[in-house]
Design a protein around this motif. Structure first.
Motif, PDB file in Angstrom:
ATOM      1  N   HIS A   6     -10.375 -24.910  -3.421  1.00 51.74           N
ATOM      2  CA  HIS A   6     -11.631 -24.167  -3.403  1.00 51.74           C
ATOM      3  C   HIS A   6     -11.388 -22.910  -4.224  1.00 51.74           C
ATOM      4  CE1 HIS A   6     -13.154 -26.805  -0.258  1.00 51.74           C
ATOM      5  NE2 HIS A   6     -11.958 -26.710   0.289  1.00 51.74           N
ATOM      6  N   ARG A   9     -15.265 -18.901  -8.566  1.00 54.73           N
ATOM      7  CA  ARG A   9     -15.749 -18.869  -9.952  1.00 54.73           C
ATOM      8  C   ARG A   9     -16.782 -17.770 -10.073  1.00 54.73           C
ATOM      9  NH1 ARG A   9     -14.257 -23.284 -13.084  1.00 54.73           N
ATOM     10  NH2 ARG A   9     -14.385 -21.648 -14.649  1.00 54.73           N
ATOM     11  N   ARG A  18     -18.954 -17.653  -6.565  1.00 53.68           N
ATOM     12  CA  ARG A  18     -19.030 -18.677  -5.535  1.00 53.68           C
ATOM     13  C   ARG A  18     -17.743 -19.489  -5.542  1.00 53.68           C
ATOM     14  NH1 ARG A  18     -20.390 -20.141 -10.427  1.00 53.68           N
ATOM     15  NH2 ARG A  18     -21.390 -18.126 -10.471  1.00 53.68           N
ATOM     16  N   GLU A  20     -15.939 -22.990  -5.781  1.00 57.44           N
ATOM     17  CA  GLU A  20     -16.207 -24.346  -6.237  1.00 57.44           C
ATOM     18  C   GLU A  20     -15.001 -25.218  -5.938  1.00 57.44           C
ATOM     19  OE1 GLU A  20     -17.619 -24.427 -10.281  1.00 57.44           O
ATOM     20  OE2 GLU A  20     -19.365 -23.193  -9.735  1.00 57.44           O
ATOM     21  N   THR A  21     -15.264 -26.481  -5.709  1.00 58.89           N
ATOM     22  CA  THR A  21     -14.199 -27.366  -5.254  1.00 58.89           C
ATOM     23  C   THR A  21     -13.681 -28.256  -6.386  1.00 58.89           C
ATOM     24  OG1 THR A  21     -15.252 -27.354  -3.097  1.00 58.89           O
ATOM     25  CG2 THR A  21     -13.590 -29.039  -3.471  1.00 58.89           C
ATOM     26  N   TYR A  22     -12.381 -28.356  -6.482  1.00 63.09           N
ATOM     27  CA  TYR A  22     -11.736 -29.177  -7.511  1.00 63.09           C
ATOM     28  C   TYR A  22     -10.658 -30.025  -6.860  1.00 63.09           C
ATOM     29  CZ  TYR A  22     -13.908 -25.682 -10.498  1.00 63.09           C
ATOM     30  OH  TYR A  22     -14.813 -24.856 -11.099  1.00 63.09           O
ATOM     31  N   ASP A 112     -13.684 -15.227 -13.009  1.00 58.31           N
ATOM     32  CA  ASP A 112     -13.007 -16.048 -11.998  1.00 58.31           C
ATOM     33  C   ASP A 112     -11.936 -15.269 -11.242  1.00 58.31           C
ATOM     34  OD1 ASP A 112     -14.651 -18.011 -13.007  1.00 58.31           O
ATOM     35  OD2 ASP A 112     -13.112 -18.873 -14.308  1.00 58.31           O
TER      36      ASP A 112
END
Ligand code: HEM
Ligand code: FES
Lengths: 246, 222
Positions: A6, A9, A18, A20-22, A112
């Protein structure tokens, strides 16, 4: 191993930001944390997506550029370890990892995970030096310094200026950073001369750069990748009192 | 002014006024425990304080000043510190600090509210008219009677016990903080002062709550 990340970004200081999931599908336990992120970025680049911006330089734990809050702890919480020296063997297959930037008013987000740490520079510019003529390198032992003072100054000088102390502090105070330089120079003959002016100017610069006030949480020492001790903050307070009543 | 505007200067003011308050609560507890010796002991103690005359007022003004200054800078520094961290991380894991240190302004403000109630209860004497019985001809009341009758109901006892819980929290962080802020600690002494800090906080907690609790339990009576 396979990890779920998580990642924070944010496109700039004014963007909302927020998580973001990778996916990191193929992580080797021998990789460093930054190498793991390199792989994620490579995959993103291949898909033509925006890569995750993060600061790094030496990748050997000495420059102080890497700066990430991992699972809520600055540099990931391993004792005396920078993010670049944190290895993936500390994690387990299937782990979910939160990766966020240093967050403080004094550290605006560039993008980021990369933040602007000019505030720390301002503190050093205010007094983290000695005003003396430079010339050739001085002869060894030309200026006698006791072993105790030398060791003390070296311990303080270990600070790499990464800003983990600020990031971990509930008040976003830069007191550990400031005190390391104040204490280092205060015990050395070259630095003693300007000790009073220095402590006043550096603490003032910290205030002007929007860092908070120290309330002795001691989180900074726990987060510091170089183990800088809060005894230096006590030393700064002592130096401040001396300057005040001189 | 460096002292009243700078970051470290204001911390020093907090520390000095804070330690004056800690010294007060320690001495105040010692005086209060005379209630366990008996009615005559605590009334004699009250009489003694009363007989100091104007000195009592000097003392009260010093305490009031320390209190007001401490509260003022406590709130001001807390506001600045919150502003220095406009947005926290989604995940925040503290490694060293604790509940007491993170809630100093809250425990402090609860203590402020308590002190106001406490003064109205036993010093200005307006909350419970039935417990203030005149004694002697110098405008004094029977302090033993006032305190014992003041703690017959559960509500005031609960208020005192809860407030002392906040005193415990505040002192457990504040006492060792004083040494660090005045530059009186180092790596060897800090763990020791942290323990002493907790010890003093426990002694204050148990000492203070013993009075209302033993009274409401019927062990100290008229
Ligand atoms: C009545 C309202 C009060 C408020 C709003 C208040 C607030 C605060 C705050 C915000 C701090 C700074 C937090 C820190 O440094 O960690 C502090 C520190 C402290 N307080 Fe209070 N407080 C109050 C009452 C008291 C009382 C009754 C005592 C004594 C029993 C006390 C003793 C201390 C001490 C010793 C410190 C440490 C000073 C230092 O930073 O070195 N305070 N207080
Ligand atoms: S990249 Fe240089 S210390 Fe981590």
């Amino acid at each position: 191993m396979k990890l779920k990340l998580h990642v924070w970004r944010q496109n700039g200081p004014n963007d909302k930001g927020r998580l973001e999931t990778y996916e990191a599908p193929d992580v080797s336990p021998d990789q460093s944390f930054l190498e793991m992120l390199d792989d994620v970025n490579q995959a993103l680049a291949k898909e033509g997506r925006d890569i995750i911006a993060f600061d790094h330089d030496c990748r050997e734990g000495i420059c102080g550029m890497c700066s990430q809050v991992i699972n809520g702890k600055a540099h990931g919480g391993q004792e005396r370890t920078t993010v670049c020296q944190l290895h993936m063997r500390e994690f387990n297959d299937g782990d979910e990892i939160y990766i966020e930037p240093w967050k403080a008013k004094a550290f605006p987000i560039i993008k980021d995970l990369a933040v602007d740490r000019t505030g720390l520079e301002k503190i050093i510019q205010a007094g983290g030096y000695t005003s003396c003529h430079t010339g050739g390198v001085a002869d060894g032992n030309a200026l006698p310094i006791g072993k105790e003072a030398a060791d003390y100054a070296m311990d303080a000088a270990e600070c790499i200026g990464c800003g983990a102390c600020v990031a971990s502090c509930p008040n976003s105070s830069a007191m550990l950073f400031t005190s390391a330089k104040v204490a280092q120079l205060a015990v050395l003959p070259q630095g003693k001369v300007e000790a009073h002016r220095r402590v006043m100017a550096m603490t003032e610069a910290a205030k002007e750069s929007d860092f908070g006030n120290c309330t002795n949480h001691y989180e900074c020492q726990a987060a510091c990748p170089k183990g800088i001790d809060v005894k230096f903050i006590a030393k700064l307070n002592r130096e401040y009192l001396k300057a005040l009543i001189k | 002014m460096q002292l009243t505007q700078s970051s470290v200067g204001r911390k020093i003011i907090m520390a000095v006024t804070g330690i004056v308050l800690v010294a007060f609560v320690c001495v105040h507890l010692l005086g209060n425990t005379s209630i366990f010796v008996g009615a005559d002991a605590i009334n004699a103690y009250a009489q003694k304080l009363h007989s100091l005359g104007p000195l009592v007022w000097v003392f009260r003004l010093v305490m009031l000043a320390a209190f007001v200054i401490h509260i003022f800078f406590g709130i001001q520094l807390t506001i600045e510190n919150k502003a220095a961290t406009p947005e926290a991380n989604v995940q925040v894991k503290r490694q060293k600090t604790g509940f007491a240190a993170e809630t100093m302004v809250i425990s402090g403000l609860v203590l402020l509210a308590f002190v106001i109630y406490h003064l109205l209860h036993f010093t200005v004497r307006v909350t419970n008219p039935e417990i203030y019985v005149p004694m002697g001809d110098q405008g004094m009341v029977d302090v033993y009677y006032m305190v014992v009758m003041g703690f017959q109901a559960v509500l005031p006892v609960a208020v005192y016990v809860v407030a002392m819980g906040f005193l415990f929290l505040h002192v457990s962080h504040g006492f060792q903080s004083f040494f660090q802020t005045l530059g009186l600690s180092n790596d060897k002494s800090l763990p020791i002062t942290m323990n002493i800090s907790k010890l003093i906080a426990v002694v204050l907690l148990l000492g203070y709550i013993s009075i209302p609790v033993l009274i409401v339990a019927g062990l100290v009576k008229i």
